[in-house]
Each structure stands twice: as C-alpha cells, then as structure tokens.
Design a protein around this motif. Structure first.
Motif, PDB file in Angstrom:
ATOM      1  N   ARG A 708      -6.113  -7.418   0.548  1.00 55.81           N
ATOM      2  CA  ARG A 708      -5.237  -6.603  -0.273  1.00 55.81           C
ATOM      3  C   ARG A 708      -4.602  -7.460  -1.365  1.00 55.81           C
ATOM      4  N   SER A 717      -2.879   0.263  -1.667  1.00 53.52           N
ATOM      5  CA  SER A 717      -3.178   0.796  -0.341  1.00 53.52           C
ATOM      6  C   SER A 717      -4.676   0.762  -0.107  1.00 53.52           C
ATOM      7  N   TYR A 724      -9.166  -1.028  -2.509  1.00 53.44           N
ATOM      8  CA  TYR A 724      -7.722  -0.773  -2.526  1.00 53.44           C
ATOM      9  C   TYR A 724      -7.348  -0.042  -3.819  1.00 53.44           C
TER      10      TYR A 724
END
Length: 829
Positions: A708, A717, A724
């Motif tokens: 991430r 997210s 992501y």
C-alpha cells in the motif's frame, strides 16, 4: 401489461377515427340556446337512418297498396301513416342511441393565481442583470402574488432540485435562471415530473450585460513516447450587448469570442500565443520525448467577469510505446504504418505466449495458418486486444466460420447484405405526433427505402392502441402497397409507446426480428422500458428513430434494452447496412461512418474508397462503426471477455488497405489499435491512473504494486491483489504530484458552462410553458392566471334516454292499436 390490440388492415382507419372521437376530435354540434355540444362516439352509425326509413316505409305502406276503395279506406290509410310515423320514431331512437350521443359541457374552476418565482443567483448568472426584484414588484402590481424561492447561489446550482421541490399538480412556476445544473436532479428529470402532474414551467429570457469566457483543453490523457498527438484549445462564452434574436442569452460555445488572446504552454514553455480565432479553437501538436507526466496550460488574456475559468490545465502521461504483435504471411504497408506508432514484433503465426503484448493484429491470415488460436482466445478473455484485418485470405475466404477464432469476432462470417430479415415499422400516430406527421410519414417512407426487397416487412400504427396496418410480406411485391398505407395514416389520440412495441412484436411472432420505432418518445419511461424488456426476451431488437421534439431518454433506453440503436431522424441511412439489398447504396462510394459516438470513429470523416470487402454480418451486441459505400460492414467492434476486438472487413481493389492508410481514414486504423490496446499502463507499476478533475470533485487514483502506498493527505484502499485506489477531493486549482505521476485540478463546474442551457428551453417546451421578457409582467400575470384556471370536460351520455323514448313510443303505439281493435275502429288489415 395488457397485450396490444391488433385489428384487420381494413379497420385501421375506422379504429383511428373512433379513438380520436373519444378524445373529442370528431366535430360536435352546437345547439343554439343550449350551452353544450352534442357529439357522437360512433358517427358512422347515423348513416343507417335514411336506409331504415326507406325500408320501413316500404314495409308499412305497401301492405294496403292493392286494396279496393271502401268507406274505411281513408281511415286505414291514416292508420298506416300513423304507424309509419311511430315506427320511424322508434327506429330513429335506436339508431341514434347506437351512435353514442353525448352532450359535452366545460366547467371552469378558477385557481389561485400565484407566481412561484425560482431565482438563480449562482456565479454563472453574474453575466446577466439582476431582474428578479423589479419583476416581482411589477407582477404584484398586476394583482398577482409572487412566492419567491432561491434555488441556487454561489458555486452551487441545484436548479433541478429547486424545480422539483416547487412543482404542484396543475401548478405553474417561473424560472429566472440560466438553467446550468451542477448537482442534484437534472432539468430533464424535473420536466418529466412536471409533465406527470400537469405542471407548467415558464422562464424569463435573460440577455447578458457582461462578458465572460472560459477556456478548455481537449486531447488524449495518455500518449506514446515519440508519437505526434493533436490537442484542441477551445474558447467559448457569452458576450455582453448581444441581441436576443442573435443568441443574446448565449449558449455554451455559441458566442464568438472577441478581444481576447490565448496563450498555450507545454511543460512551462510557451508554444503558441494568438488572438482567439472566430471559431474559438486553436490546435496544437506535440511529440513527447520522455516518459512521465507532462503539462499543457491554456491562459486567456482579456477582461471578463470570472478569472477562474481563464486558465485550464491538462496533464498528459507519456508512456513507452505499447508492444503489438503483428501476425501476417504477406508483405503489407500496414506493418510499416504500425511501426510508426507502436513497438511492433512480426510473426507468421500466433505463438503460445502472448503475455508481453498489449494487442495482437492478425492481417489477412487463413484459419489453418493462424497458429495457437486457443492461446489467442485466452489472451483476449483475460484483457488483451485483438484487431483482425481482412483480405483475400481472411474471414469467409480463409475458413474462419469453422475456426475457433469465429467466436471472438464481432461479425458473423458469411452473408453480410441481402439476407432475409423480419422487420416491422411501428409508426407513432398519436396526438403528440400530429404537428410533425408529415415528417413522420416522410421518415417512414425513407426507412422503407433503406430496406432490401428480400426482407419481410410489416406495418403497425399506434396511439393508445396498436393497429395492424399490414402483415409481414416480402418487400419485393408489397413496397408500393406499404408506401400507400404509410401515406394514408392519420394522427390522433394519446401516446402509449409500450402498446406500439408489443403490437409490433406480436406481428413478428415467435421468430423474432427487428422493430423500427418512429416516434417522439413522449411517454412515460417505466412502461416503455418494461415493454422493451419483454421484446428482448422474445429475441426482438428495436431500432428507435427520433422524430420531432424527442424524448431521447425513452427512445435510447428502449434501444439499449433490446440491443438496438437510437438514430436521430437524419441518420436512418444506417439501416441500409443491415437490411439493404445490393442495389440499395449510400450516396457515393466512399467509406461511411455509421456510429460516430465510438472512440474509434468520433470526429472522423473518411473519404477512402474501399471496393473490396469480406462477406460478414454484424453480431447482436457488437458495434458497427463504418460501412462501405455499397452497405457492407467495414469496421466493427465489441468486447470479448475482458478484452477488446476490432474487425476490419473492407479493403482496397488490390487486396491492401488502400485509402485507409492516408488521413483522415488512417485515424480509423490507429484508433482501432489504440482501442484494442486499452490502458497502455495496465502492465506497469506505480500510479497507473490519475485523471484530471475540478475543484470540489473527486478524482480516482489507481496504484499498482505489492504494498500500500503512503502519501500525505491521501488514503489508499486495497481493491484487488496488488491494486489500491484513493479518491481525494481537491479544494484548490493547480497541478498535484503523486508518486511520480501528476493530475490537474481545474475551475469548478459552475464556470464551465456559460449561457442559457438548452435543457431549460426544452423543459419549457415540454410542459407547454412560455418564455417572457423581463418587462412582460402583465403577460406573466395573465399566463399564470390561465395556467392555474382548470377546465374540466363534462360528458353526459344520452343513449339510455333515447332507448327509453323509443320504448315509450313503441308501447304507446301498441296500446293505441289494441284499443282501436277493441273499439272496432281504425284497424289495419
């Protein structure tokens, strides 16, 4: 849903007359001294009156015609005349009762004449003078109250929501706004609701007294390194002092910018600066030599109201040229053309491993020579792109029909034009189509002209019901008869598009086929869409043709639900491609764009002549993008699995692509490959998508990687493996850098559209409203008073009274005769 009624062809006109008569279209009779109009539901029945009178006279008077003169002969003759008179009255009562006599009166109920004034004071209306205060005072001086409501202010223009909140059944609103909506319900949605409750939308004509312009940059957001690309800088707006007759209200892009200079920068360096041309557009070409984000900025210099929309920013992501696999066994110029745009590798057949390529181009290769078609199919299903170019060794000439590649193609192999189809023309003859009925018939005749004689064609007319005008017959032997029946159609009655669709479907029967719906679509969406869903389940496709003041939402929705197409009235020639015979051509012999809304064909006007073509037909669900001058498919596309497939099925006289390799037609080739490639960063890591946005609106950042990403102020997210996303909402204009990528933030939507919105004008037209000048307070007061005064049509049937009168006369006559016999006087032998 009740099935649509279908009647015999010879009864069509009578049924239409009956429908219209029920809506008071049959002329009534005004009785002097009597405040009512007498109408008949079935006026044709009255023709039986003189016939019945003659027959009755012969029956009654001839009974005594051969008798000798006697002292009682005179009395007998008088009795027969009396009998004839009474029986005539009885028959007349029965016939008139059968004709459906009705008296019609109108009851007027005065309403509450209050003007609901919806006032827009958002930033986009700053170019217009503030007229609401003076107009309110002037209307109230006419004795009509004003209820003033503000529906927009600052950067928020939720005019549609304001209109919805203030609609009342049979009510009236006056809109003082440019109609530019930046959030909430659309004006089209508000107009739908207004129509459903019989509310009227009026507006005030606004003339700008100040100048405002906006600038915008259009072009690709991702490009290949070393490939030249074109960008358009467009300036539009409203100019002060324009007359109402000359477009004084302004329209987005409609005003000719004057007195302004546009300066264009690329990566901080000025590349062009000039006065804005008359058409408002400046073109810039650019070849980016380095991978990464690049910035194009356009600035306007000149005095106007808002400075925010005088600068526009655009980011362009330059990426390495996509790797494209070129599969061919011949030497074609297409290979050289592709090498100028992509990183091309040539092979003789499709290999097993296709993982390194963004798209595969197969050029004129026969099915036995294709190689690993199974690997190609898996590649496309997983998201790869495929372009199949035809020729003398491809499609039907290369055995594609029996090959695994056939399932991937957007076309059927074999039989493009001249195949037999079932087609029903469904023509709207409702009252809403009356004003454009001449155009409606002309279009129906034009559509008929597009269809080849091998097709079986039928005709249905509809208003609130569907009427079978002509059964399905081969067009070769029935064209003249269908043309005559189309010309004889008459309008009247309400609109029920669903009935028309179901009536046409019933005419097609179990085999399915195509319905060509000619209508303005002025009906409720829900039942129309429900009918379309039923047709789709019956394997019926609907091509909708918009006529007159069109409700495009309904017509487009019907077409989309059945896998059909929505065509404007001036584009019916697209029907030639699917239904035209070999003798039914476009004008000219050059390539014709059929779907100009697709990425591949948008804005392209090809002039290439392609006399050769493979025999193919477009599959249901595929997009026919272009056709040859003789109506054969030339360029088709669709999605297969996650991938994209394009079929190029027309070629030059020598088997090459001929004119397709030169501009502007060459754009169709490059765009076809670009569309098949899709996202040129889908195999990359890092930020692979960062679209430009506006202040106050989110953008969608996509990051590809194992971990991430961490960015201050932006939260990512996880949405998939190694994927992501973040949706930041910027609050200031400028450029934003994110992990080696960049996106632009431009001025708010409030400043992006200038001038009075066409959607507001359409809402006024659809609801029967009016457009008033700022000094027409008296006319506004009168109009609102009339719009809030309700008139009810009161119908009273009198068939029962005539039947009762006939019964009384008959019983009285019988009783008189019985009494006469009893007394021995006046008996008729």
């Amino acid at each position: 849903m009740v099935p649509a009624t279908l009647v015999r062809p010879e009864l069509v006109r009578l049924e239409l007359v009956r429908a219209v008569a029920r809506r008071a279209a049959v002329p009534g009779v005004s009785v002097p001294g009597f405040d009512a109009t007498v109408e008949f539901a079935r006026p044709a029945v009255l023709a039986a009156l003189p016939v019945a009178a003659v027959v009755l006279g012969l029956l009654v008077l001839r009974r005594g015609g051969g008798r000798a003169a006697t002292p009682d002969a005179g009395a007998g003759r008088r009795a027969r005349i009396a009998l004839l008179a009474t029986r005539t009255v009885v028959v007349a009562c029965l016939v008139v009762a059968a004709a459906g006599p009705t008296t019609v009166t109108t009851a007027t109920t005065p309403g509450d004449p209050t003007v609901t004034m919806l006032v827009d004071r958002s930033a986009s209306t700053d170019v217009y003078p503030s007229v609401a205060d003076d107009l309110e005072a002037a209307i109230e001086s006419e004795g009509v109250a004003v209820d003033r409501v503000r529906v927009a202010a600052g950067n928020r223009s939720r005019v549609g929501d304001g209109l919805l909140a203030n609609l009342r059944p049979n009510g009236s609103v006056l809109v003082v706004s440019d109609g530019r909506v930046t959030g909430g319900a659309s004006l089209a949605r508000a107009a739908d609701v207004a129509e459903s409750v019989d509310a009227t939308v009026n507006r005030v004509r606004l003339t700008p007294n100040r100048t405002d312009r906006r600038v915008a940059v259009f072009g690709p957001s991702k490009v290949s390194v070393g490939v030249e690309n074109r960008f358009a800088v467009r300036v539009s707006g409203v100019e002060s002092g324009e007359s109402a007759g000359g477009g004084g209200e302004g329209a987005n892009g409609g005003a000719a910018p004057t007195g302004a200079t546009v300066t264009i920068e690329v990566d901080g360096s000025v590349v062009d600066s000039r006065p804005v041309p008359e058409n408002g557009t400046v073109s810039v070409t650019r070849n980016f030599s380095s991978v990464g984000p690049h910035r194009i900025t356009a600035r306007l210099n000149g005095d106007d109201v808002h400075a925010a929309n005088d600068v526009y920013r655009k980011t362009v992501q330059a990426v390495e040229r996509p790797r494209v696999l070129y599969v061919s066994r011949g030497d074609y110029a297409l290979e050289e053309y592709l090498r100028r745009l992509y990183d091309v590798e040539r092979v003789a057949e499709v290999p097993e491993d296709l993982g390194d390529y963004y798209a595969v181009v197969v050029h004129d290769v026969a099915a036995p020579d294709l190689g690993s078609v199974g690997a190609l199919q898996k590649y496309v299903i997983d998201g790869g792109g495929l372009v199949v170019v035809g020729g003398e060794h491809a499609y039907e000439k290369g055995g594609y029909g029996s090959s695994q590649i056939a399932s991937m193609l957007p076309v059927r192999v074999g039989g493009s034009t001249g195949r037999r189809s079932q087609v029903v023309l469904a023509v709207d003859v409702s009252g809403s189509a009356k004003s454009g009925m001449r155009v409606q018939k002309s279009l129906a005749l034009d559509v008929l002209d597009q269809l080849g004689g091998q097709n079986r064609v039928g005709l249905v007319a509809f208003n609130r019901q569907a009427y079978r005008v002509a059964n399905l017959t081969a067009l070769d032997g029935s064209r003249a008869d269908l043309e005559r029946k189309i010309r004889s159609l008459r309008s009247g009655g309400g609109t029920n598009v669903a009935r028309g669709l179901l009536g046409a479907s019933n005419l097609l029967g179990d085999r399915g086929g195509t319905v060509v719906l000619l209508s303005d679509g002025r009906d409720a969406a829900k039942p129309s869409f429900a009918a379309a869903d039923r047709l789709e389940s019956r394997d019926v496709r609907v091509v909708t043709v918009g006529v007159g003041s069109v409700n495009a939402k309904v017509l487009r929705g019907i077409a989309e639900r059945t896998g059909g197409t929505f065509l404007p009235a001036d584009e019916t020639n697209r029907l030639r491609v699917e239904f035209g015979g070999p003798n039914r051509r476009y004008d000219g012999d050059h390539l014709v764009v059929v779907d100009d809304g697709h990425f591949v064909t948008r804005g392209v006007d090809p002039t290439a002549s392609l006399p050769g073509s493979n025999e193919v037909g477009v599959k249901a669900g595929a997009n026919l993008l272009a056709a040859t001058g003789y109506g054969a498919p030339a360029l088709s596309a669709w999605r297969f699995g996650l991938g994209r497939v394009v079929a190029v099925t027309a070629y030059g006289a020598d088997g090459s692509l001929g004119g397709l390799r030169t501009r502007p037609a060459s754009l169709l080739l490059s765009r076809s490959v670009n569309w098949a490639v899709g996202d040129p960063q889908r195999k990359a890591t890092g930020v692979v998508s960062a679209p430009d946005t506006r202040v106050g609106r989110p953008t969608r950042l996509v990051y590809a990687g194992e971990e991430r990403p961490s960015v201050e102020g932006i939260s990512f997210s996880k949405v998939a493996a190694d994927r992501y996303e973040a949706r930041p909402v910027p609050d200031a204009r400028g450029y934003r850098d994110v992990l080696g990528s960049s996106f632009a933030v431009n001025y708010r939507a409030e400043y992006a559209a200038l001038g009075v919105s066409p959607a507001l004008k359409r809402a006024v037209e659809r609801t029967g409203g009016e457009t008033f000048g700022t000094r027409q307070a008296s006319a506004i007061a009168d109009a609102v008073t009339q719009q809030t005064t309700h008139r009810r049509r009161i119908e009273r049937r009198w068939d029962w009274a005539l039947l009762l009168a006939g019964l009384v006369v008959y019983v009285g006559e019988v009783c008189a005769r019985r009494l006469g016999r009893y007394r021995g006087r006046g008996a008729i032998p």
